[in-house]
Design an enzyme around this catalytic site. Structure first.
Site, PDB file in Angstrom:
ATOM      1  CB  ALA A  29      83.884  47.910  30.202  1.00 22.53           C
ATOM      2  CG  LEU A  30      77.587  48.589  30.379  1.00 25.03           C
ATOM      3  CD1 LEU A  30      76.158  48.441  29.871  1.00 25.03           C
ATOM      4  CD2 LEU A  30      77.837  50.014  30.860  1.00 25.03           C
ATOM      5  CG  HIS A  31      81.139  47.588  36.528  1.00 18.71           C
ATOM      6  ND1 HIS A  31      80.473  48.413  37.405  1.00 18.71           N
ATOM      7  CD2 HIS A  31      82.181  48.314  36.048  1.00 18.71           C
ATOM      8  CE1 HIS A  31      81.092  49.569  37.477  1.00 18.71           C
ATOM      9  NE2 HIS A  31      82.131  49.552  36.647  1.00 18.71           N
ATOM     10  CD  GLU A  32      75.525  43.437  39.464  1.00 25.29           C
ATOM     11  OE1 GLU A  32      74.655  44.200  39.923  1.00 25.29           O
ATOM     12  OE2 GLU A  32      75.261  42.455  38.744  1.00 25.29           O
ATOM     13  N   GLY A  33      78.012  48.239  39.007  1.00 29.05           N
ATOM     14  CA  GLY A  33      77.941  49.668  39.348  1.00 29.05           C
ATOM     15  C   GLY A  33      77.034  50.406  38.362  1.00 29.05           C
ATOM     16  CG  HIS A  34      78.239  50.875  34.331  1.00 26.03           C
ATOM     17  ND1 HIS A  34      79.309  50.020  34.205  1.00 26.03           N
ATOM     18  CD2 HIS A  34      78.730  52.120  34.112  1.00 26.03           C
ATOM     19  CE1 HIS A  34      80.399  50.712  33.926  1.00 26.03           C
ATOM     20  NE2 HIS A  34      80.082  51.986  33.867  1.00 26.03           N
ATOM     21  CE  LYS A 145      76.376  59.511  47.347  1.00 26.65           C
ATOM     22  NZ  LYS A 145      76.060  59.163  48.747  1.00 26.65           N
ATOM     23  CD  GLN A 150      82.752  61.375  35.525  1.00 22.04           C
ATOM     24  OE1 GLN A 150      83.641  61.264  34.704  1.00 22.04           O
ATOM     25  NE2 GLN A 150      81.860  60.417  35.721  1.00 22.04           N
ATOM     26  CB  SER A 182      86.776  50.461  38.556  1.00 21.77           C
ATOM     27  OG  SER A 182      87.494  51.014  37.472  1.00 21.77           O
TER      28      SER A 182
HETATM   29  O1  PAF Z   1      82.308  58.127  34.115  1.00 25.94           O
HETATM   30  C1  PAF Z   1      82.347  57.841  32.893  1.00 25.94           C
HETATM   31  O2  PAF Z   1      82.125  56.704  32.493  1.00 25.94           O
HETATM   32  C2  PAF Z   1      82.672  58.929  31.883  1.00 25.94           C
HETATM   33  O3  PAF Z   1      83.574  59.842  32.404  1.00 25.94           O
HETATM   34  C3  PAF Z   1      81.411  59.648  31.342  1.00 25.94           C
HETATM   35  C4  PAF Z   1      80.676  60.404  32.436  1.00 25.94           C
HETATM   36  C5  PAF Z   1      80.486  58.645  30.695  1.00 25.94           C
HETATM   37  C6  PAF Z   1      81.826  60.678  30.274  1.00 25.94           C
HETATM   38  O4  PAF Z   1      82.501  60.081  29.218  1.00 25.94           O
END
Ligand code: PAF
Length: 273
Positions: A29-34, A145, A150, A182
């Site tokens: 579910a990729l967005h600008e953050g990724h 961040k 995590q 998110s």
């Molecule tokens: O932040 C996430 O998307 C997940 O917790 C991760 C680090 C890919 C682990 O499944």
């Protein structure tokens, strides 16, 4: 872009090309953050690997594992367009068997804040991140961040287990109105989307207090709670970068963290001061 689902095949491929590897683990579910993580990885490494794996072990019973947004085809296109070199796209059976060695999150730092409302969540996160790091064996791995706890626990794991990967923290990407990006934002209705901005306002107000040299954690968090009031607050905390509570905010060594529920959606945000 090369796509792998088999861990061994990916391992062999990356060993043979023998280049610096930047790794961005995701649950899709990729967005600008990724994309900002990918950009940073591209700046610093010869090859960029992204993994997409909705990790079942980090969801507790009753959480949104089944309905977690899955956008496989769109995600593949986003990776291609962002210049990702290798996409790792395993199935659960490529990663897990039915009798598993697993990692436990530290009993103190892993069971406060998000770990308090989601006990064992970080056991699952650390286990899968360890597996993914062992498969990809990257030079550097990139984490946002926004998921500060995590990030802290993964950095701790790498240090305590003497792993050689460098963990690179990347700034949170926000919508124009300040809401942190998110994958869970898709759950918000439009009134809820407005309500969610209370999280941003509370952090903004904390930042303003700090800029006026008001550094008492209780004063700051009380003010934040007033702003957040209509939401179900899971926590509002001021910690140092070692994730210990501090009574007086230390500029350059503090994180202010919020988790609140908007409807049934848990949203996290924080500022690093
Ligand atoms: O932040 C996430 O998307 C997940 O917790 C991760 C680090 C890919 C682990 O499944």
């Amino acid at each position: 872009m090369k796509i792998f689902s088999n861990p061994q095949e990916l391992k062999i491929y990356l060993k043979e090309i023998d280049k610096t590897v930047g790794f961005v683990p995701t649950m899709g579910a990729l967005h600008e953050g990724h994309i900002s993580l990918v950009k940073k990885a591209k700046e610093q490494n010869e090859v960029v690997v992204v993994s997409i794996f909705v990790n079942p072990t980090q969801f507790l019973k009753g959480e949104d594992f089944e309905k977690y947004p899955r956008k496989d085809e769109a995600d593949k296109q986003i990776c291609k367009l962002s210049g990702v070199d290798v996409l790792f796209f395993p199935q659960a059976e490529d990663i897990y068997t039915d009798d598993e060695v697993s990692l436990n999150a530290p009993r103190i730092r892993g069971f406060v804040l998000e770990g308090n409302s989601r006990p064992s969540h970080f056991d699952g996160v650390l286990t899968v991140v360890m597996k993914l790091l062992n498969i990809v064996n990257p030079t550097r791995a990139y984490f946002g961040k926004k998921d500060a706890q995590q990030l802290n626990l993964i950095s701790l794991m790498v240090k305590q287990l003497f792993m050689s990967v460098e963990i690179v923290p990347v700034d949170t990407v926000r919508e124009k109105d300040g809401l942190a990006l998110s994958s869970r934002n898709v759950y918000l209705s439009s009134p809820q989307r407005k309500e969610a901005l209370k999280i941003v306002s509370s952090l903004h107000s904390a930042g303003m207090m700090v800029s006026k040299n008001i550094l008492n954690s209780e004063l700051i968090t009380n003010e934040m709670r007033k702003i957040l009031a209509p939401l179900e607050i899971s926590y509002v905390e001021i910690l140092n970068r070692d994730f210990q509570k501090i009574e007086i905010l230390e500029i350059g060594n503090s994180v202010i963290l919020v988790e609140a529920k908007v409807g049934v959606t848990r949203l996290l945000d924080n500022i690093w001061l």
